[in-house]
Design a protein around this motif. Structure first.
Motif, PDB file in Angstrom:
ATOM      1  N   ILE A 154       1.458  -5.295   7.060  1.00  0.00           N
ATOM      2  CA  ILE A 154       2.214  -5.804   5.777  1.00  0.00           C
ATOM      3  C   ILE A 154       3.508  -5.301   5.881  1.00  0.00           C
ATOM      4  CG2 ILE A 154       1.611  -3.233   4.736  1.00  0.00           C
ATOM      5  CD1 ILE A 154       0.693  -4.794   2.240  1.00  0.00           C
TER       6      ILE A 154
ATOM      7  N   GLY B 257       2.442   9.892   4.498  1.00  0.00           N
ATOM      8  CA  GLY B 257       1.445  10.021   4.992  1.00  0.00           C
ATOM      9  C   GLY B 257       0.952   9.029   6.295  1.00  0.00           C
TER      10      GLY B 257
ATOM     11  N   CYS C 121      -9.371   2.009   1.467  1.00  0.00           N
ATOM     12  CA  CYS C 121     -10.415   1.575   2.717  1.00  0.00           C
ATOM     13  C   CYS C 121     -10.445   2.424   3.890  1.00  0.00           C
ATOM     14  CB  CYS C 121     -10.428   0.094   2.949  1.00  0.00           C
ATOM     15  SG  CYS C 121     -11.169  -0.927   0.995  1.00  0.00           S
TER      16      CYS C 121
ATOM     17  N   ALA D 294      -2.863  -9.215   8.911  1.00  0.00           N
ATOM     18  CA  ALA D 294      -1.380  -9.090   9.237  1.00  0.00           C
ATOM     19  C   ALA D 294      -0.587  -7.404   9.015  1.00  0.00           C
ATOM     20  CB  ALA D 294      -0.265  -9.847   8.348  1.00  0.00           C
TER      21      ALA D 294
ATOM     22  N   PHE E  56      -5.660  -5.489   7.854  1.00  0.00           N
ATOM     23  CA  PHE E  56      -5.242  -5.162   9.352  1.00  0.00           C
ATOM     24  C   PHE E  56      -6.094  -5.493  10.504  1.00  0.00           C
ATOM     25  CE2 PHE E  56      -3.067  -1.443  11.440  1.00  0.00           C
ATOM     26  CZ  PHE E  56      -1.966  -2.057  11.769  1.00  0.00           C
TER      27      PHE E  56
ATOM     28  N   PRO F 250      -2.527  -4.081   0.524  1.00  0.00           N
ATOM     29  CA  PRO F 250      -3.352  -3.690   1.807  1.00  0.00           C
ATOM     30  C   PRO F 250      -4.605  -3.509   1.200  1.00  0.00           C
ATOM     31  CG  PRO F 250      -2.052  -1.669   0.906  1.00  0.00           C
ATOM     32  CD  PRO F 250      -1.642  -3.013   0.259  1.00  0.00           C
ATOM     33  N   ALA F 251      -5.644  -3.189   1.958  1.00  0.00           N
ATOM     34  CA  ALA F 251      -6.915  -2.766   1.439  1.00  0.00           C
ATOM     35  C   ALA F 251      -7.033  -1.385   0.963  1.00  0.00           C
ATOM     36  CB  ALA F 251      -7.964  -2.756   2.385  1.00  0.00           C
TER      37      ALA F 251
HETATM   38  N1  AR6 Z   1      -0.720  -3.416   7.312  1.00  0.00           N
HETATM   39  C1  AR6 Z   1      -1.678  -3.708   6.416  1.00  0.00           C
HETATM   40  N2  AR6 Z   1      -2.639  -2.841   6.606  1.00  0.00           N
HETATM   41  C2  AR6 Z   1      -2.644  -1.750   7.118  1.00  0.00           C
HETATM   42  C3  AR6 Z   1      -1.573  -1.053   7.936  1.00  0.00           C
HETATM   43  C4  AR6 Z   1      -0.532  -2.240   8.087  1.00  0.00           C
HETATM   44  N3  AR6 Z   1       0.459  -1.819   8.674  1.00  0.00           N
HETATM   45  N4  AR6 Z   1      -1.792   0.226   8.495  1.00  0.00           N
HETATM   46  C5  AR6 Z   1      -3.073   0.479   7.933  1.00  0.00           C
HETATM   47  N5  AR6 Z   1      -3.500  -0.540   7.162  1.00  0.00           N
HETATM   48  P1  AR6 Z   1      -5.061   3.932   4.577  1.00  0.00           P
HETATM   49  P2  AR6 Z   1      -6.243   4.880   1.861  1.00  0.00           P
HETATM   50  C6  AR6 Z   1      -4.787  -0.718   6.559  1.00  0.00           C
HETATM   51  O1  AR6 Z   1      -5.893   4.935   5.243  1.00  0.00           O
HETATM   52  O2  AR6 Z   1      -7.508   4.702   2.444  1.00  0.00           O
HETATM   53  C7  AR6 Z   1      -2.219   7.911   3.789  1.00  0.00           C
HETATM   54  O3  AR6 Z   1      -2.266   8.884   4.588  1.00  0.00           O
HETATM   55  C8  AR6 Z   1      -5.987   0.270   7.036  1.00  0.00           C
HETATM   56  O4  AR6 Z   1      -6.682  -0.174   8.313  1.00  0.00           O
HETATM   57  O5  AR6 Z   1      -3.679   3.735   4.786  1.00  0.00           O
HETATM   58  O6  AR6 Z   1      -5.924   4.346   0.697  1.00  0.00           O
HETATM   59  C9  AR6 Z   1      -1.782   8.076   2.187  1.00  0.00           C
HETATM   60  O7  AR6 Z   1      -0.771   9.016   2.440  1.00  0.00           O
HETATM   61  C10 AR6 Z   1      -6.961   0.272   5.734  1.00  0.00           C
HETATM   62  O8  AR6 Z   1      -8.025  -0.851   5.722  1.00  0.00           O
HETATM   63  O9  AR6 Z   1      -5.202   4.033   2.983  1.00  0.00           O
HETATM   64  C11 AR6 Z   1      -3.011   8.755   1.717  1.00  0.00           C
HETATM   65  O10 AR6 Z   1      -3.087  10.055   2.022  1.00  0.00           O
HETATM   66  C12 AR6 Z   1      -6.144   0.048   4.381  1.00  0.00           C
HETATM   67  O11 AR6 Z   1      -4.825  -0.238   5.347  1.00  0.00           O
HETATM   68  C13 AR6 Z   1      -4.121   8.072   2.306  1.00  0.00           C
HETATM   69  O12 AR6 Z   1      -3.724   7.558   3.683  1.00  0.00           O
HETATM   70  C14 AR6 Z   1      -5.919   1.498   3.932  1.00  0.00           C
HETATM   71  O13 AR6 Z   1      -5.840   2.482   4.737  1.00  0.00           O
HETATM   72  C15 AR6 Z   1      -4.515   6.907   1.626  1.00  0.00           C
HETATM   73  O14 AR6 Z   1      -5.782   6.261   1.927  1.00  0.00           O
END
Ligand code: AR6
Length: 173
Positions: free
Chosen positions: A10, A29, A123, A8, A158, A119-120
């Motif tokens: 989130i 970000g 990842c 979904a 996601f 969320p993941a």
């Molecule tokens: N709903 C659920 N999951 C999502 C959504 C959503 N709307 N959008 C993305 N994901 P990431 P990180 C998933 O890169 O690796 C940011 O710029 C995505 O597909 O969002 O912890 C922050 O400011 C992936 O599986 O987070 C930090 O600088 C997961 O969420 C940096 O990214 C996490 O991906 C953090 O990196």
């Protein structure tokens, strides 16, 4: 124990709290962080900015968590946590990722809230291999929820591929 894995967006979930995979500035970000800020509205950025800095530009060190209201989101609160950047696995990544899940649940309990979606964490941009992150997430959550029927945790992936990775880890945890 209530722990399930779904696919979904989130930002659409009606929970007591959703978790944001943020960066230490908490000023937004890309990825899920960007999506949460867009859906919550500018008041979320304002609330994050007003959180104290523990060192210049750092409002939330890696592994810690902070809570704000959810503003325009269907979720009541956002718990912001900062996952580790993947450096190959020898830089305490698993320990730090485990802390993200534990500290987020601690805030949920302190606020006497019950439903939470993660969320993941790490990842995406932070490059943590999904299968390894899923093992950490599901084993920590299983451990935390073993004797706690009050909290309902949803792991919100996601993509269907990511959901399968997390579901497999949950089945094995
Ligand atoms: N709903 C659920 N999951 C999502 C959504 C959503 N709307 N959008 C993305 N994901 P990431 P990180 C998933 O890169 O690796 C940011 O710029 C995505 O597909 O969002 O912890 C922050 O400011 C992936 O599986 O987070 C930090 O600088 C997961 O969420 C940096 O990214 C996490 O991906 C953090 O990196």
């Amino acid at each position: 124990m209530f722990l399930k894995v779904i696919t979904a967006d989130i930002t659409r979930l009606r929970m007591d709290a959703i978790v944001n995979a943020a960066n230490p500035s908490l000023l937004g970000g890309g990825g899920v962080d960007g999506a949460i800020h867009r859906a919550a509205g500018a008041a979320l950025l304002q609330a994050c900015r007003s959180l104290p800095e523990c060192s210049p530009g750092v409002r939330c060190p890696t592994g810690e968590a902070r809570i704000t209201p959810g503003f325009a989101l269907p979720a009541l609160y956002v718990i912001h946590t900062v996952g580790p950047v993947w450096h190959g696995g020898q830089a305490d990544e698993a320990l730090l990722l485990a802390r993200c899940y534990r500290n987020s649940l601690r805030l949920l309990r302190e606020q006497q809230l019950h439903t939470i979606a993660f969320p993941a964490i790490s990842c995406g941009v932070y490059g943590y291999p999904a299968d390894a992150a899923a093992v950490v997430a599901t084993s920590i959550l299983r451990d935390e929820l073993q004797h706690d029927d009050a909290i309902e945790v949803t792991l919100c992936c996601f993509s269907e591929a990511m959901r399968e990775v997390f579901q497999r880890a949950l089945n094995a945890a």
